[in-house]
Design a protein around this motif. Structure first.
Motif, PDB file in Angstrom:
ATOM      1  N   ALA A  68      44.583  57.175  37.200  1.00  0.00           N
ATOM      2  CA  ALA A  68      43.508  57.541  36.272  1.00  0.00           C
ATOM      3  C   ALA A  68      44.091  58.242  35.044  1.00  0.00           C
ATOM      4  CB  ALA A  68      42.488  58.440  36.973  1.00  0.00           C
ATOM      5  N   HIS A  69      45.099  59.088  35.266  1.00  0.00           N
ATOM      6  CA  HIS A  69      45.752  59.772  34.143  1.00  0.00           C
ATOM      7  C   HIS A  69      46.447  58.774  33.225  1.00  0.00           C
ATOM      8  CE1 HIS A  69      48.043  62.752  31.926  1.00  0.00           C
ATOM      9  NE2 HIS A  69      49.155  62.095  32.228  1.00  0.00           N
ATOM     10  N   LEU A  70      47.137  57.810  33.811  1.00  0.00           N
ATOM     11  CA  LEU A  70      47.812  56.794  32.991  1.00  0.00           C
ATOM     12  C   LEU A  70      46.804  55.947  32.230  1.00  0.00           C
ATOM     13  CD1 LEU A  70      50.677  55.604  35.364  1.00  0.00           C
ATOM     14  CD2 LEU A  70      50.894  56.932  33.262  1.00  0.00           C
ATOM     15  N   ASP A  71      45.654  55.668  32.838  1.00  0.00           N
ATOM     16  CA  ASP A  71      44.617  54.900  32.164  1.00  0.00           C
ATOM     17  C   ASP A  71      44.077  55.681  30.958  1.00  0.00           C
ATOM     18  OD1 ASP A  71      42.870  52.614  31.957  1.00  0.00           O
ATOM     19  OD2 ASP A  71      41.256  53.931  32.670  1.00  0.00           O
ATOM     20  N   ARG A  72      43.775  56.966  31.157  1.00  0.00           N
ATOM     21  CA  ARG A  72      43.294  57.791  30.031  1.00  0.00           C
ATOM     22  C   ARG A  72      44.352  57.903  28.944  1.00  0.00           C
ATOM     23  NH1 ARG A  72      41.496  60.931  34.335  1.00  0.00           N
ATOM     24  NH2 ARG A  72      43.242  62.375  34.032  1.00  0.00           N
ATOM     25  N   ARG A  73      45.606  57.991  29.366  1.00  0.00           N
ATOM     26  CA  ARG A  73      46.689  58.103  28.391  1.00  0.00           C
ATOM     27  C   ARG A  73      46.835  56.815  27.567  1.00  0.00           C
ATOM     28  NH1 ARG A  73      52.767  59.493  30.254  1.00  0.00           N
ATOM     29  NH2 ARG A  73      53.694  59.286  28.219  1.00  0.00           N
ATOM     30  N   ALA A  74      46.727  55.649  28.261  1.00  0.00           N
ATOM     31  CA  ALA A  74      46.814  54.369  27.541  1.00  0.00           C
ATOM     32  C   ALA A  74      45.633  54.202  26.597  1.00  0.00           C
ATOM     33  CB  ALA A  74      46.856  53.220  28.540  1.00  0.00           C
ATOM     34  N   THR A 113      40.000  46.076  26.446  1.00  0.00           N
ATOM     35  CA  THR A 113      41.380  45.592  26.573  1.00  0.00           C
ATOM     36  C   THR A 113      42.010  46.084  27.869  1.00  0.00           C
ATOM     37  OG1 THR A 113      41.608  45.553  24.185  1.00  0.00           O
ATOM     38  CG2 THR A 113      43.636  45.552  25.466  1.00  0.00           C
ATOM     39  N   LEU A 114      41.809  47.368  28.177  1.00  0.00           N
ATOM     40  CA  LEU A 114      42.370  47.902  29.415  1.00  0.00           C
ATOM     41  C   LEU A 114      41.704  47.278  30.641  1.00  0.00           C
ATOM     42  CD1 LEU A 114      42.812  51.660  28.459  1.00  0.00           C
ATOM     43  CD2 LEU A 114      44.582  49.936  28.763  1.00  0.00           C
ATOM     44  N   LEU A 115      40.407  47.028  30.574  1.00  0.00           N
ATOM     45  CA  LEU A 115      39.719  46.376  31.679  1.00  0.00           C
ATOM     46  C   LEU A 115      40.235  44.953  31.876  1.00  0.00           C
ATOM     47  CD1 LEU A 115      37.502  46.479  33.824  1.00  0.00           C
ATOM     48  CD2 LEU A 115      35.930  45.596  32.092  1.00  0.00           C
ATOM     49  N   ALA A 116      40.460  44.241  30.778  1.00  0.00           N
ATOM     50  CA  ALA A 116      41.004  42.880  30.876  1.00  0.00           C
ATOM     51  C   ALA A 116      42.406  42.897  31.481  1.00  0.00           C
ATOM     52  CB  ALA A 116      41.018  42.227  29.501  1.00  0.00           C
ATOM     53  N   ALA A 117      43.212  43.876  31.079  1.00  0.00           N
ATOM     54  CA  ALA A 117      44.568  43.976  31.637  1.00  0.00           C
ATOM     55  C   ALA A 117      44.511  44.254  33.137  1.00  0.00           C
ATOM     56  CB  ALA A 117      45.348  45.073  30.916  1.00  0.00           C
ATOM     57  N   LYS A 118      43.585  45.121  33.553  1.00  0.00           N
ATOM     58  CA  LYS A 118      43.444  45.417  34.991  1.00  0.00           C
ATOM     59  C   LYS A 118      42.989  44.183  35.758  1.00  0.00           C
ATOM     60  CE  LYS A 118      41.983  50.086  34.014  1.00  0.00           C
ATOM     61  NZ  LYS A 118      40.832  51.002  34.044  1.00  0.00           N
ATOM     62  N   LEU A 119      42.044  43.437  35.188  1.00  0.00           N
ATOM     63  CA  LEU A 119      41.560  42.227  35.860  1.00  0.00           C
ATOM     64  C   LEU A 119      42.653  41.163  35.971  1.00  0.00           C
ATOM     65  CD1 LEU A 119      37.945  41.902  34.436  1.00  0.00           C
ATOM     66  CD2 LEU A 119      38.639  42.580  36.741  1.00  0.00           C
ATOM     67  N   VAL A 120      43.459  41.026  34.934  1.00  0.00           N
ATOM     68  CA  VAL A 120      44.570  40.069  34.979  1.00  0.00           C
ATOM     69  C   VAL A 120      45.581  40.488  36.046  1.00  0.00           C
ATOM     70  CG1 VAL A 120      46.574  39.231  33.686  1.00  0.00           C
ATOM     71  CG2 VAL A 120      44.317  39.215  32.628  1.00  0.00           C
ATOM     72  N   GLY A 172      43.972  56.645  25.166  1.00  0.00           N
ATOM     73  CA  GLY A 172      44.235  57.560  24.048  1.00  0.00           C
ATOM     74  C   GLY A 172      45.260  56.990  23.091  1.00  0.00           C
ATOM     75  N   TRP A 173      46.268  56.318  23.619  1.00  0.00           N
ATOM     76  CA  TRP A 173      47.286  55.710  22.759  1.00  0.00           C
ATOM     77  C   TRP A 173      46.672  54.618  21.898  1.00  0.00           C
ATOM     78  CZ3 TRP A 173      49.623  50.799  22.528  1.00  0.00           C
ATOM     79  CH2 TRP A 173      50.783  50.731  21.782  1.00  0.00           C
ATOM     80  N   LEU A 174      45.793  53.798  22.506  1.00  0.00           N
ATOM     81  CA  LEU A 174      45.131  52.747  21.732  1.00  0.00           C
ATOM     82  C   LEU A 174      44.202  53.352  20.673  1.00  0.00           C
ATOM     83  CD1 LEU A 174      44.281  50.095  24.483  1.00  0.00           C
ATOM     84  CD2 LEU A 174      46.006  49.914  22.691  1.00  0.00           C
ATOM     85  N   LEU A 175      43.493  54.417  21.023  1.00  0.00           N
ATOM     86  CA  LEU A 175      42.606  55.072  20.058  1.00  0.00           C
ATOM     87  C   LEU A 175      43.401  55.680  18.913  1.00  0.00           C
ATOM     88  CD1 LEU A 175      40.014  56.780  22.434  1.00  0.00           C
ATOM     89  CD2 LEU A 175      39.684  54.742  21.012  1.00  0.00           C
ATOM     90  N   ALA A 176      44.595  56.224  19.199  1.00  0.00           N
ATOM     91  CA  ALA A 176      45.448  56.801  18.158  1.00  0.00           C
ATOM     92  C   ALA A 176      45.961  55.727  17.206  1.00  0.00           C
ATOM     93  CB  ALA A 176      46.620  57.537  18.787  1.00  0.00           C
ATOM     94  N   PRO A 178      36.754  52.535  20.349  1.00  0.00           N
ATOM     95  CA  PRO A 178      36.699  52.932  21.768  1.00  0.00           C
ATOM     96  C   PRO A 178      36.252  51.794  22.698  1.00  0.00           C
ATOM     97  CG  PRO A 178      35.682  54.609  20.400  1.00  0.00           C
ATOM     98  CD  PRO A 178      35.996  53.458  19.502  1.00  0.00           C
ATOM     99  N   GLY A 179      35.304  51.005  22.260  1.00  0.00           N
ATOM    100  CA  GLY A 179      34.855  49.880  23.092  1.00  0.00           C
ATOM    101  C   GLY A 179      35.936  48.819  23.253  1.00  0.00           C
ATOM    102  N   ALA A 180      36.665  48.544  22.183  1.00  0.00           N
ATOM    103  CA  ALA A 180      37.740  47.544  22.238  1.00  0.00           C
ATOM    104  C   ALA A 180      38.882  48.035  23.131  1.00  0.00           C
ATOM    105  CB  ALA A 180      38.251  47.246  20.834  1.00  0.00           C
ATOM    106  N   ALA A 181      39.187  49.330  23.065  1.00  0.00           N
ATOM    107  CA  ALA A 181      40.249  49.880  23.899  1.00  0.00           C
ATOM    108  C   ALA A 181      39.875  49.774  25.382  1.00  0.00           C
ATOM    109  CB  ALA A 181      40.521  51.330  23.511  1.00  0.00           C
ATOM    110  N   LYS A 182      38.625  50.124  25.699  1.00  0.00           N
ATOM    111  CA  LYS A 182      38.175  50.025  27.093  1.00  0.00           C
ATOM    112  C   LYS A 182      38.179  48.576  27.568  1.00  0.00           C
ATOM    113  CE  LYS A 182      35.237  54.031  27.765  1.00  0.00           C
ATOM    114  NZ  LYS A 182      33.877  54.503  28.061  1.00  0.00           N
TER     115      LYS A 182
END
Length: 123
Positions: A25-31, A48-55, A33-37, A42-46
């Motif tokens: 969960a910490h790594l997910d929040r960190r990733a 993208t991370l959801l798509a990566a998890k599903l893949v 945050g990195w995308l937001l930076a 915020p929606g695109a970052a979420k």
């Protein structure tokens, strides 16, 4: 009385899994945050991370499917090999006299052999 309470295997395993979950969960929040930076919405970052998890989950399922298929094939092959009668001693077999019976193209009609139970001819 014992001076120190001992933890069981289940407690240690639960704590270990809890730490692993919190680390993920910490790594997910960190990733995120990195995308937001980097200027992502915020929606695109979420998404993208959801798509990566599903893949990643899909790849794990794909690998698990083929591994399970390989294990199932191995079990069936071992079961079939266990039932084979190649190592059984045939009564009346002397030396290399019956080697021709192990041939793929063996037929008792072509040899002067006693009837073979593998080739029962019910007339």
């Amino acid at each position: 009385m014992k001076t120190a309470a001992q933890t069981t295997f289940a407690e240690r395993l639960g704590r270990m899994l809890g730490r692993a979950w919190r680390r993920c969960a910490h790594l997910d929040r960190r990733a995120q945050g990195w995308l937001l930076a980097r200027g992502w919405a915020p929606g695109a970052a979420k998404a993208t991370l959801l798509a990566a998890k599903l893949v990643a989950f899909g790849l794990l399922l794909y690998a698990a499917f083929w591994l399970a298929l390989l294990v199932a094939f191995s079990v069936v092959a071992a079961w079939a090999a266990r039932g084979s009668a190649y190592d059984e001693y045939e009564e009346g077999e002397i030396g290399d006299q019956a080697d021709h019976k192990r041939s793929v193209f063996y037929d008792p009609i072509n040899y002067n052999d006693d009837p073979d139970p593998r080739f029962d001819d019910e007339r």
